[in-house]
Design a protein around this motif. Sequence first.
Motif, PDB file in Angstrom:
ATOM      1  N   ILE A 131       1.998   1.767  -3.432  1.00  0.00           N
ATOM      2  CA  ILE A 131       0.913   2.371  -4.384  1.00  0.00           C
ATOM      3  C   ILE A 131       0.841   3.892  -4.337  1.00  0.00           C
ATOM      4  CG2 ILE A 131      -1.586   2.385  -4.917  1.00  0.00           C
ATOM      5  CD1 ILE A 131      -1.575  -0.361  -3.987  1.00  0.00           C
ATOM      6  N   ILE A 132       0.972   4.315  -2.842  1.00  0.00           N
ATOM      7  CA  ILE A 132       0.856   5.597  -2.676  1.00  0.00           C
ATOM      8  C   ILE A 132       1.983   6.413  -3.171  1.00  0.00           C
ATOM      9  CG2 ILE A 132       1.180   7.413  -0.749  1.00  0.00           C
ATOM     10  CD1 ILE A 132      -0.431   5.632   1.063  1.00  0.00           C
ATOM     11  N   SER A 133       3.130   5.730  -3.258  1.00  0.00           N
ATOM     12  CA  SER A 133       4.650   6.301  -3.848  1.00  0.00           C
ATOM     13  C   SER A 133       4.223   6.310  -5.424  1.00  0.00           C
ATOM     14  CB  SER A 133       5.888   5.220  -3.417  1.00  0.00           C
ATOM     15  OG  SER A 133       6.173   5.622  -2.071  1.00  0.00           O
ATOM     16  N   PHE A 134       3.631   5.494  -6.071  1.00  0.00           N
ATOM     17  CA  PHE A 134       3.488   5.342  -7.479  1.00  0.00           C
ATOM     18  C   PHE A 134       2.550   6.531  -7.832  1.00  0.00           C
ATOM     19  CE2 PHE A 134       1.180   4.072 -11.236  1.00  0.00           C
ATOM     20  CZ  PHE A 134       2.064   3.785 -12.094  1.00  0.00           C
ATOM     21  N   VAL A 135       1.619   6.818  -7.058  1.00  0.00           N
ATOM     22  CA  VAL A 135       0.533   7.855  -7.368  1.00  0.00           C
ATOM     23  C   VAL A 135       1.235   9.297  -7.228  1.00  0.00           C
ATOM     24  CG1 VAL A 135      -1.640   9.007  -6.588  1.00  0.00           C
ATOM     25  CG2 VAL A 135      -1.554   6.646  -6.695  1.00  0.00           C
ATOM     26  N   LEU A 136       2.267   9.450  -6.043  1.00  0.00           N
ATOM     27  CA  LEU A 136       2.772  10.651  -5.590  1.00  0.00           C
ATOM     28  C   LEU A 136       3.858  10.858  -6.876  1.00  0.00           C
ATOM     29  CD1 LEU A 136       3.168  10.343  -1.982  1.00  0.00           C
ATOM     30  CD2 LEU A 136       1.672  11.980  -3.216  1.00  0.00           C
ATOM     31  N   ARG A 168       0.839  -1.192  -0.080  1.00  0.00           N
ATOM     32  CA  ARG A 168       0.009  -0.059   0.163  1.00  0.00           C
ATOM     33  C   ARG A 168       0.962   1.310  -0.044  1.00  0.00           C
ATOM     34  NH1 ARG A 168      -5.213  -1.485   3.818  1.00  0.00           N
ATOM     35  NH2 ARG A 168      -6.093  -3.042   2.182  1.00  0.00           N
ATOM     36  N   LEU A 189       3.712  10.178  -9.854  1.00  0.00           N
ATOM     37  CA  LEU A 189       2.953  10.515 -11.150  1.00  0.00           C
ATOM     38  C   LEU A 189       2.266  12.079 -11.048  1.00  0.00           C
ATOM     39  CD1 LEU A 189       0.343   7.537 -11.914  1.00  0.00           C
ATOM     40  CD2 LEU A 189       2.311   8.221 -13.145  1.00  0.00           C
ATOM     41  N   VAL A 190       2.024  12.532  -9.607  1.00  0.00           N
ATOM     42  CA  VAL A 190       1.645  13.885  -9.384  1.00  0.00           C
ATOM     43  C   VAL A 190       2.750  14.626  -9.763  1.00  0.00           C
ATOM     44  CG1 VAL A 190       0.990  15.294  -7.595  1.00  0.00           C
ATOM     45  CG2 VAL A 190      -0.162  13.120  -7.875  1.00  0.00           C
TER      46      VAL A 190
END
Length: 361
Positions: free
Chosen positions: A345-350, A342, A352-353
């Motif tokens: 996943i948060i790191s991946f989203v960040l 999890r 992308l941001v």
Amino acid sequence: MLLAFFDWLSQYYGGFRVFNYLTLRAIMAALTALAIALLVGPWMIRRLAENQIGQVVRSDGPQTHLGKKGTPTMGGALILVAMAAGTIAWGDVHSRYVWIALGVTLAFGVIGFYDDYLKLVIRDPRGLVARWKYLWQSVVGLGAAVALWSTAQVPAETMLYVPFFKQVAIPLGAVGFIVFTYFVIVGSSNAVNLTDGLDGLAIMPCVMVAGGLAVFAYVTGNIKFATYLQIPYVPGAGEMLIFLSTIVGAGLGFLWFNTYPAQVFMGDIGALALGAALGVAAVIVRQEIVLAVMGGIFVLETVSVVLQVASFKLRGRRIFRMAPIHHHFELKGWAEPKVIVRFWIISFVLVLVGLATLKLR
């Protein structure tokens, strides 16, 4: 090193000029670091086990961690060897950025090595006393900041750029730049170190953030892309693509052995070095704020520790069941792999941001 060799060969066959392309050299650097990590990893793990250089587990931590006691540690040396080899082999050895970044990484690795050595070999549970650790981190961080300031060739190299805005660039001046750079490098180093508490928890976000910064390095060092995207153009910053690619390759190679259940831990030698590497790379490509966004997990882990300590000292009460925050979720009943994935996943989203700031201006 190989760049000069292929330049020489191109006199006899023009096809070797393909190695002048940053993208190809970056791929080769990542593959070189990955191959070294995968090939050397088993040997290093055996040597660490033979010398009984194993993990010490806190008795007040999650009970599931008791089984990790004795797991070979200081595996971060594997990452540093792979990174150094890949960078020197495929980077431009005439680039000041390459040597500053590599020098900072290895210097922080030495600090982490000594801390691990005291804990795991000498069996001193304190390790390197905090004031001495921060002193040497400060010496290296300030040295890198002074080197970057004194060798800057264009104003863009020393200004603070704010993402999501086209023309917000804050002149820092000598003192401002040196102090800010110091905090970015030292802060990033310690943030990654705090995150390194579960199998693979720190290394994968490091890989993803390095990959994101590598994109910035490529476009920042290319005047056409930088002009089109309205980001600062920093001559020579493109070589950081090679350096950051080795973090990706070496990190994935290390993850092969560090994934749950881990065969080896990186220790401070790896965590302190990787954090410093990301920090100095972000400074060179002028994306310090974007580093904080992409590395949001590292920021969260650090803030959780600060809040926990402050709350306990001021109120005598804890905010979290245990800090850093990944232990809080473990004590709430989350299985270790669930916490790890999890957070990934948060790191991946960040990341992308962070990459979105290239266009959202």
